[in-house]
Design an enzyme around this catalytic site. Structure first.
Site, PDB file in Angstrom:
ATOM      1  N   ARG A  88      27.797  13.893  26.604  1.00  0.00           N
ATOM      2  CA  ARG A  88      27.086  13.196  27.518  1.00  0.00           C
ATOM      3  C   ARG A  88      28.004  11.946  28.154  1.00  0.00           C
ATOM      4  O   ARG A  88      27.410  11.875  29.523  1.00  0.00           O
ATOM      5  CB  ARG A  88      25.592  13.315  26.539  1.00  0.00           C
ATOM      6  N   LYS A 191      22.469   9.315  30.908  1.00  0.00           N
ATOM      7  CA  LYS A 191      22.134   8.296  29.488  1.00  0.00           C
ATOM      8  C   LYS A 191      22.519   7.054  30.481  1.00  0.00           C
ATOM      9  O   LYS A 191      23.911   6.793  30.247  1.00  0.00           O
ATOM     10  CB  LYS A 191      22.510   8.316  28.726  1.00  0.00           C
ATOM     11  N   GLU A 227       9.948  14.233  30.895  1.00  0.00           N
ATOM     12  CA  GLU A 227       9.446  13.463  29.690  1.00  0.00           C
ATOM     13  C   GLU A 227       8.713  11.987  29.874  1.00  0.00           C
ATOM     14  O   GLU A 227       8.458  11.649  30.258  1.00  0.00           O
ATOM     15  CB  GLU A 227      11.304  13.478  29.231  1.00  0.00           C
TER      16      GLU A 227
END
Ligand SMILES: *Cc1c(COP(=O)(O)O)cnc(C)c1O
Length: 350
Positions: A88, A191, A227
């Site tokens: 990620r 992220k 989310e």
């Protein structure tokens, strides 16, 4: 004989820890200059000195990760699927024109930071864990909007307790935000710091309504669940299916991906990743939970939308059976209490 950790543990009240920064002795640092990563080293200084024009400070050219180390009953130190965090971070770096941190460097940085701070890893049974924060920031002299010339990869750690106040399976509440988190083709699935400053106000407003966190809907139609501020959403539907949003504006949570596998393989549920129309489907929700490394699995007791609260559980607010089972499975594997069928744990050797 395999080597054992011998450093004595710190004398902390592990069970009382909250989710807060607590300085530990060592952090790992590697620098990228002239197109090349340094070997990396452990350092003791928890401050970073950067140029006032550093792109990380002005234009959020930075990304980060979050994972935990836990102690197994036999004393082994376990990470949970760290290669997915490495992957990620690689994707975030690519999106922000930053140099990739090779998986070997990422894992070594994490392992060295964990090993060097062994005394701070909460013991088995304490309910606490060592939170690990890898980060990649664009530094060096700069003024204009362009990619940095130098980068720092750093990994620091801090012992933490539960993200939400009460221990174990804390039931939380969410309030649907009027603010958007991420555009459909934006950066919500990475992220990166750029996604979070804008969420601070959303969290504040949600908390003023008495919720723990904001729940974001898709930015295009404001209908489908995206989310929560720092956690993905999973829903056990009344028809027995187990669903998570199909949106590509949400962070691909390692916890959520693992929970989906457990729901399918261990609970025999039909899993689906698809758009969830909140207003239309909320009456079909049997159990809802927010999930992430920090939140683990936090059952959602109620959601605030269009001026009213929808409750999923009665008074007393206990977790439902599906989320309770998934929590037990996930945490059991992460803490080395259950057989690691899927090969998810990664031991940090002494
Ligand atoms: C980190 C994060 C999550 C959780 O991801 P994990 O890999 O499970 O820790 C979910 N949503 C957001 C926005 C996050 O930043």
């Amino acid at each position: 004989m395999t080597q054992q950790f011998t450093t004595p543990k710190k004398d902390l009240n592990w069970a009382e820890l909250g989710f807060q920064y607590r300085p530990t002795e060592f952090r790992f640092r590697a620098l990228h200059r002239n197109g090349q990563w340094s070997d990396g080293e452990l350092i003791t200084d928890n401050m970073i000195s950067v140029h006032e024009g550093a792109p990380a400070l002005h234009y959020a050219q930075q990304c980060f990760e979050g994972l935990k180390a836990q102690t197994a009953p036999d004393g082994r130190v376990l990470l949970f699927r760290p290669e997915l965090n490495a992957e990620r971070m690689r994707q975030a770096a690519e999106r922000l024109l930053m140099p990739q941190v090779p998986e070997a460097l990422f894992i070594r940085g994490v392992e060295e930071a964990v090993r060097a701070n062994y005394a701070w890893i909460p013991p088995h049974g304490s309910g606490a864990a060592l939170y690990i924060r890898p980060m990649l920031i664009g530094v060096g002299e700069n003024l204009g909007l362009k990619t940095a010339k130098e980068f720092e990869f750093r990994v620091f750690v801090s012992p933490v307790g539960p993200y939400y106040k009460s221990a174990g399976l804390a039931v939380i509440s969410l309030a649907v935000s009027d603010l958007d988190r991420a555009a459909p083709a934006g950066t919500g699935n990475y992220k990166i710091g750029a996604n979070y400053a804008g969420g601070l106000l959303a969290t504040r407003l949600a908390q003023e309504l008495g919720a723990n966190e904001a729940l974001f809907l898709d930015a295009r139609e404001r209908r489908y669940i995206d989310e929560a501020g720092s956690a993905n959403i999973v829903v056990a539907m009344r028809d027995g299916s187990f669903v998570t949003p199909g949106s590509n504006a949400v962070l691909p949570s390692v916890t959520r991906r693992s929970i989906m596998t457990l729901a399918e393989q261990e609970l025999g549920m039909k899993i689906e990743q698809r758009a969830i129309d909140l207003r239309k489907e909320i009456d079909q929700f049997e159990e809802v939970a927010a999930c992430g490394t920090a939140a683990v699995i936090s059952p959602v007791g109620k959601i605030y939308i269009d001026g009213q609260w929808h409750s999923f559980y009665g008074e007393g607010e206990q977790a439902g059976p599906v989320m309770q089972k998934l929590y037990n499975l996930l945490v059991g594997i992460q803490r080395g209490e259950l057989e690691d069928k899927f090969g998810w744990t990664h031991e940090v050797k002494a």
